[in-house]
Design a protein around this motif. Structure first.
Motif, PDB file in Angstrom:
ATOM      1  N   GLN A  42       0.830  -1.208   0.000  1.00 56.42           N
ATOM      2  CA  GLN A  42       0.000   0.000   0.000  1.00 56.42           C
ATOM      3  C   GLN A  42       0.866   1.261   0.000  1.00 56.42           C
ATOM      4  N   PRO A 188      -6.118   2.018  -2.046  1.00 55.84           N
ATOM      5  CA  PRO A 188      -7.163   1.004  -1.849  1.00 55.84           C
ATOM      6  C   PRO A 188      -7.856   0.528  -3.142  1.00 55.84           C
ATOM      7  N   ALA A 195      -6.362  -7.658  -6.093  1.00 57.16           N
ATOM      8  CA  ALA A 195      -6.920  -8.828  -5.404  1.00 57.16           C
ATOM      9  C   ALA A 195      -7.988  -9.489  -6.277  1.00 57.16           C
TER      10      ALA A 195
ATOM     11  N   LEU B  39       5.935   9.286  19.478  1.00 55.42           N
ATOM     12  CA  LEU B  39       5.903   8.863  18.075  1.00 55.42           C
ATOM     13  C   LEU B  39       4.731   7.928  17.780  1.00 55.42           C
ATOM     14  N   GLN B  42       1.519  10.011  16.603  1.00 58.18           N
ATOM     15  CA  GLN B  42       1.510  10.743  15.318  1.00 58.18           C
ATOM     16  C   GLN B  42       0.169  10.557  14.616  1.00 58.18           C
ATOM     17  N   ASP B 233     -11.425 -12.920  -3.454  1.00 60.79           N
ATOM     18  CA  ASP B 233     -11.811 -11.967  -2.417  1.00 60.79           C
ATOM     19  C   ASP B 233     -11.009 -10.677  -2.619  1.00 60.79           C
ATOM     20  N   SER B 234     -11.693  -9.613  -2.941  1.00 63.59           N
ATOM     21  CA  SER B 234     -10.969  -8.343  -3.017  1.00 63.59           C
ATOM     22  C   SER B 234     -11.405  -7.365  -1.928  1.00 63.59           C
ATOM     23  N   PHE B 237      -9.235  -6.966   1.243  1.00 57.55           N
ATOM     24  CA  PHE B 237      -7.988  -6.246   0.972  1.00 57.55           C
ATOM     25  C   PHE B 237      -8.243  -4.752   0.783  1.00 57.55           C
ATOM     26  N   ALA B 238      -9.229  -4.460  -0.056  1.00 56.07           N
ATOM     27  CA  ALA B 238      -9.492  -3.045  -0.362  1.00 56.07           C
ATOM     28  C   ALA B 238      -9.894  -2.265   0.883  1.00 56.07           C
ATOM     29  N   THR B 240      -9.394  -3.038   4.085  1.00 60.41           N
ATOM     30  CA  THR B 240      -8.297  -2.948   5.055  1.00 60.41           C
ATOM     31  C   THR B 240      -7.393  -1.782   4.674  1.00 60.41           C
ATOM     32  N   ALA B 241      -7.072  -1.696   3.385  1.00 65.37           N
ATOM     33  CA  ALA B 241      -6.235  -0.588   2.918  1.00 65.37           C
ATOM     34  C   ALA B 241      -6.953   0.748   3.129  1.00 65.37           C
ATOM     35  N   ALA B 242      -8.247   0.781   2.852  1.00 67.42           N
ATOM     36  CA  ALA B 242      -9.011   2.029   3.010  1.00 67.42           C
ATOM     37  C   ALA B 242      -9.123   2.428   4.481  1.00 67.42           C
ATOM     38  N   ARG B 244      -6.887   1.805   6.832  1.00 68.39           N
ATOM     39  CA  ARG B 244      -5.578   2.381   7.182  1.00 68.39           C
ATOM     40  C   ARG B 244      -5.461   3.793   6.652  1.00 68.39           C
ATOM     41  N   ASP B 245      -5.930   3.953   5.422  1.00 69.98           N
ATOM     42  CA  ASP B 245      -5.878   5.250   4.775  1.00 69.98           C
ATOM     43  C   ASP B 245      -6.677   6.283   5.566  1.00 69.98           C
ATOM     44  N   TYR B 344     -16.822  -0.553  -1.568  1.00 68.80           N
ATOM     45  CA  TYR B 344     -15.853   0.537  -1.491  1.00 68.80           C
ATOM     46  C   TYR B 344     -16.551   1.895  -1.346  1.00 68.80           C
ATOM     47  N   LEU B 412     -12.985   1.497 -11.132  1.00 66.17           N
ATOM     48  CA  LEU B 412     -12.763   2.106  -9.816  1.00 66.17           C
ATOM     49  C   LEU B 412     -11.285   2.427  -9.614  1.00 66.17           C
ATOM     50  N   ALA B 413     -10.425   1.522 -10.116  1.00 63.96           N
ATOM     51  CA  ALA B 413      -8.984   1.704  -9.934  1.00 63.96           C
ATOM     52  C   ALA B 413      -8.441   2.899 -10.703  1.00 63.96           C
TER      53      ALA B 413
END
Lengths: 440, 440
Positions: A42, A188, A195, B39, B42, B233-234, B237-238, B240-242, B244-245, B344, B412-413
Motif C-alpha cells: 500500500q 485502496p 486482489a 511517536l 503521530q 476476495d478483493s 484487501f481493499a 483494510t487498505a481504506a 488504514r488510509d 468501497y 474504480l482503480a
C-alpha cells in the motif's frame, strides 16, 4: 546536469538551494523493486505492467437475488397472469453443483452466483412470490430457516429480456487487458483490482528505511530531568515523524553525544538497516561539530561515490548542510543543521524529496502556490539568502507566524506553510504576492 | 436529532444516505483517550491542553559558533585595530562546567551553548582570527585536532552590541505558556514542540482498531486457483487498505463462508481487538445472506444499544446496508454490501466518517467540490436513488470512468472522485455542474 565536481567552490562559496537539491536528486536512485504481499505494498509504486490473467467476472452471474429463468417462460407474465415455474433448486454464490434450467423451470439464484446452463435471464425476487404463493415479496427466506423454498413453485409477475440482471463474463475486465501500468501508486482501489484478478503479491519499490539520529551532548530525552546547559532532543522525534509522513519506514536513534568515535560507530551500526541516513547537528563551523569529523572516515574513502560533502547554502534557516553517501553500499546521508526549525525546514526541502525519489515517485516535492502576504509590517530578509519563513495559508493568503529565528519551534507548530523570500529580495511589503510551500 | 426509532419504517422503506450517515455518527463516539509515546501518537488528536513546563530556550545561549565577550572589550574593534582577548576556555553545548568571562577575556562558544556569566554578546568566529593570528577565519579547528585553540588569544575584528547572537531564555516559549490546545492533530511540527518542551508521552485518542472481514462461500484468496463459480476476495484487501488510509489500525480477516455459525463465532472472536467491525456481503434479500442471520444473535440482545439494523438505502451502488453495535461492549459494526464497488463506495461514505469520528477528528468527511461534467452523452440515474458514479477530477472538470455497474472494479482503480447524482435527477447532460466527492 551540473554537479558538485564541475562547479567552482571554496570555503566561502555559497551554494544555492536549487544546486544542493539537484545534487541530492542526481545521487539518490529509486530503490530496487521487491515482491511484496498486497497489503504491504500500500502506498508503493508498481514497477510492472499488470495484465489481467482471468476475465472479471470469470463467468456470467446474477446481479440480483432472484430466479434464473428462460425468457420464453416468463414472456407476458404479469401480476394478473403470472408465469408459474417449477423451482429445481438453489444456485448460491460459490456453489459448484451443476444445475440445468429446462423449459418451465427456474433456479433460485443468489447475487454473484453463476447463471446456470439453460437459463437466459434473472428475475429479481421482488418480481415473484418467492415460492410462497401470496403475492410479491421483498426478499427470500433464509435457506437455514426454510430449506423447502429451494423447491416447489414460483409465481413470476413480470417478463424479462434475455440477459436481464446478468453480468456477463469479462464485462469488468477481460483476460489479457492491461489492469494497471507500471508507475501506478497502489491505493485502496488499485489493491481492490489486484486482489480481484488474483494477485496476492506484487512487484513494487519498497518504502525506504530511514534512520534518523540527532547529535549533541546537550540533548536529553524528553521526560528526563534537564541539567544545566541541557535541552530536550526534539529533532530525532520530529524528523522520524516527518520521514514517516513522507512514506518511509523510519527508525529513530536516540541523540548521540558530540564524540566522533561514538558517532562513527553508531552510524556504522545503523548502515545495515538504512536506505537513507539523516543526522542533525554538528555540521557548522564550531570546534565540537563532530559530524563532519566522523563522516570523513566512515566506509572506504577510496571507493568512488563515497564521502560526505559539507557546504554552506544561500538559505535561511539551514545554511550549513552535508550530503553524500557512506559505507560499502553507498547509503545516502543527509547531515542537517541542529536547530529544530533549521532541521525541519531542511528536511522538507531536501530529505523529503530524497525519500520520495527512493520510493520511485514522480511527484517528490511539496505542493507550491502563490499567496498574498497578509501581515502588519514588511518582512525583512538577508540579501543573498533564500529565506523560508513559517506561515499559515488559507484561501490565497499567507500570514507569517513567529519570527525568522531558527529556534522558534513553538511557531513552527502553528505553521502549515513556508513563505519563500528569494535571494535578491530584502524586504517584502504586506499585500505582495509570494511563493508558498504547502506543508501537508 | 432524528434517529431510527423516531422514523416511520417498514420493509419497503428506503432510507436516505444522509439519514443512514446521521444514525451512524449519532452512535459512534470518540474513543477513550490513552497516554501514548510521542511517536506512537503521530496523526492522533490531543485531548489535553499542553502548558509549557520549562522556557525555551531554557537559558541564554549562543546562536553562532564564536566567542563570548564583554561589549566594552570589543567596542571599536576593526580589522586594522582588532581587540585582542585572552581565551579562557571552551563553552560547548551540553557542557555544564562553570566559566566566568572577566574583563579582557573571551570564551570560545559553540552554537546552543549557554552564554557564560560575565559575557554580554557573542562574536561569530568569522569576525575573528580563530586564535590563529592570521586574519579572519571561516570556522574553528576541531577540538580533537587542536585542543590548544581553547586557550591563547583571539583577535576580534568587529564590535558587538549587547545580546548580539544571543538567544534569550524563553524567547521561543515561556514556562506557563499554552503550547498546544486540546483538539490539535499531532503532525511532525507538533511532535517537535512536544519533545522540545520535554513531553515524552501525551494523552490522545488512539487510532481505532478496525477488523475487516468479507463473507461469501464463493471467495478465494488471491494467488489460489479459482474453481467453478468462484471469484477472488478483493473486499477484505481493499477495505483494510481504506481503513488504514482513514487513519485506523486495520486487521484483515480472511473471507468467511456463508454459514451463520461460522460467521457468528468469527465475529465473537474478533470483538476483543475491534473498535469497529466492517463486514462485506450477506446483507441483501437472498436466502444465503447469512450476515443478517448471524448478527441477530451476537451478544446479549436484551442489552440496550445492541443489535444490528438492516436497511435499504435510496442509493446506488450500495442499497443494502447494516449498522449497529454488538457484544457486551457495544462495538459498532457496519455490514456493507458485497459487490466490490458497492462496498468501497459504502466504506467511503459511512465507514470512513465512522473511523474518523472514533479518532475524535472534527473533519470526518472527504472533501467535496463542484465540477463540470465532461462526457459525450448524458448520464442516467435511477429516480429516487442518490447515485455515486466513479470519475476522474481535474481542474474543475469531472469525467466518468466505467459505467454504473457495481462490479466495475477495474474502472474504480482509475477513479479519483465520486460523481453525486441527486435522488430527483434522472439524467445529467454534459456540461452540467455536479457535486463531486474527492477520494484522496
Amino acid at each position: 546536469m551540473s554537479t558538485a565536481a564541475t562547479r567552482t567552490t571554496g570555503p566561502d562559496h555559497l551554494w544555492t538551494v536549487d544546486e544542493h537539491l539537484e545534487d541530492i536528486l542526481a545521487t539518490v536512485r529509486p530503490l530496487e523493486p521487491i515482491e511484496l504481499q498486497l497489503l504491504d505494498a500500500q502506498g508503493c509504486v508498481l514497477v510492472e505492467d499488470i495484465t489481467v490473467p482471468v476475465s472479471l467476472p470469470p463467468f456470467d452471474n446474477s446481479s440480483m437475488d432472484g430466479y434464473a429463468v428462460r425468457v420464453t417462460d416468463v414472456a407476458g407474465a404479469s401480476e394478473e397472469y403470472p408465469a408459474v415455474l417449477t423451482v429445481i433448486g438453489d444456485v448460491a454464490a460459490g456453489q459448484a453443483e451443476p444445475l440445468h434450467v429446462g423449459p418451465g423451470q427456474a433456479a433460485r439464484i443468489m447475487t454473484g452466483a453463476p447463471l446456470p446452463p439453460g437459463a437466459e435471464a434473472v428475475v429479481p425476487v421482488e418480481w415473484t412470490d418467492g415460492g410462497l404463493g401470496e403475492g410479491p415479496v421483498t426478499g427470500m427466506r433464509a435457506r437455514s430457516q426454510a430449506p423447502e423454498a429451494a423447491g416447489g413453485h414460483v409465481h413470476v409477475y413480470r417478463s424479462a429480456e434475455a440477459r436481464a440482471h446478468v453480468r456477463a463474463k469479462g464485462s469488468d475486465v477481460k483476460a489479457g487487458d492491461r489492469a494497471l501500468d507500471a508507475g501506478t501508486i497502489l491505493g485502496p482501489p488499485q489493491i481492490a483490482l489486484l486482489a480481484a484478478i488474483g494477485r496476492g503479491t506484487v512487484r513494487v519499490r519498497p518504502r525506504p528505511r530511514v534512520v534518523v539520529m540527532s547529535t549533541g551532548s546537550e540533548l536529553v530525552q524528553p521526560d528526563e530531568q534537564l541539567g544545566p546547559g541541557q535541552i530536550y532532543d526534539s529533532n530525532s522525534f520530529a524528523l522520524t515523524a516527518a520521514a514517516r509522513d513522507a512514506g518511509a519506514i523510519a527508525y529513530r536513534v536516540g541523540a548521540v553525544a558530540d564524540d566522533a568515535d561514538t558517532l562513527r560507530s553508531t552510524i556504522e551500526d545503523q548502515l545495515v538497516r538504512a536506505d537513507l541516513l539523516v543526522t542533525t547537528g554538528g555540521v557548522s563551523v564550531g570546534a565540537y561539530d563532530v559530524v563532519k569529523e566522523a563522516l570523513s572516515s566512515v566506509g572506504d574513502e577510496d571507493e568512488e561515490g563515497a564521502g560526505i560533502d559539507f557546504r554552506r547554502l544561500a538559505m535561511q534557516p539551514g545554511k550549513p548542510q552535508g550530503f553524500g553517501s557512506i559505507g560499502p553500499d553507498h547509503i545516502p546521508l543527509l547531515a542537517l543543521p541542529g536547530n529544530p526549525v533549521s532541521s525541519y525546514v531542511s528536511f522538507e526541502l531536501f530529505a523529503r524529496p530524497a525519500i520520495r525519489t527512493l520510493m520511485g515517485l514522480d511527484d517528490v516535492h511539496r505542493r507550491r502556490t502563490r499567496a498574498t502576504l497578509t501581515t502588519d509590517k514588511a518582512l525583512t530578509s538577508p540579501k543573498g539568502r533564500r529565506q523560508f519563513l513559517r506561515g499559515t495559508y488559507a484561501d490565497g493568503d499567507v500570514t507569517p507566524v513567529g519570527g525568522a529565528g531558527s529556534h522558534l519551534v513553538a511557531a513552527l507548530a502553528l505553521a502549515d506553510a513556508l513563505i519563500v523570500v528569494p535571494e535578491d529580495v530584502e524586504s517584502v511589503e504586506p499585500g505582495t504576492e509570494v511563493e508558498v510551500v504547502l506543508l501537508g
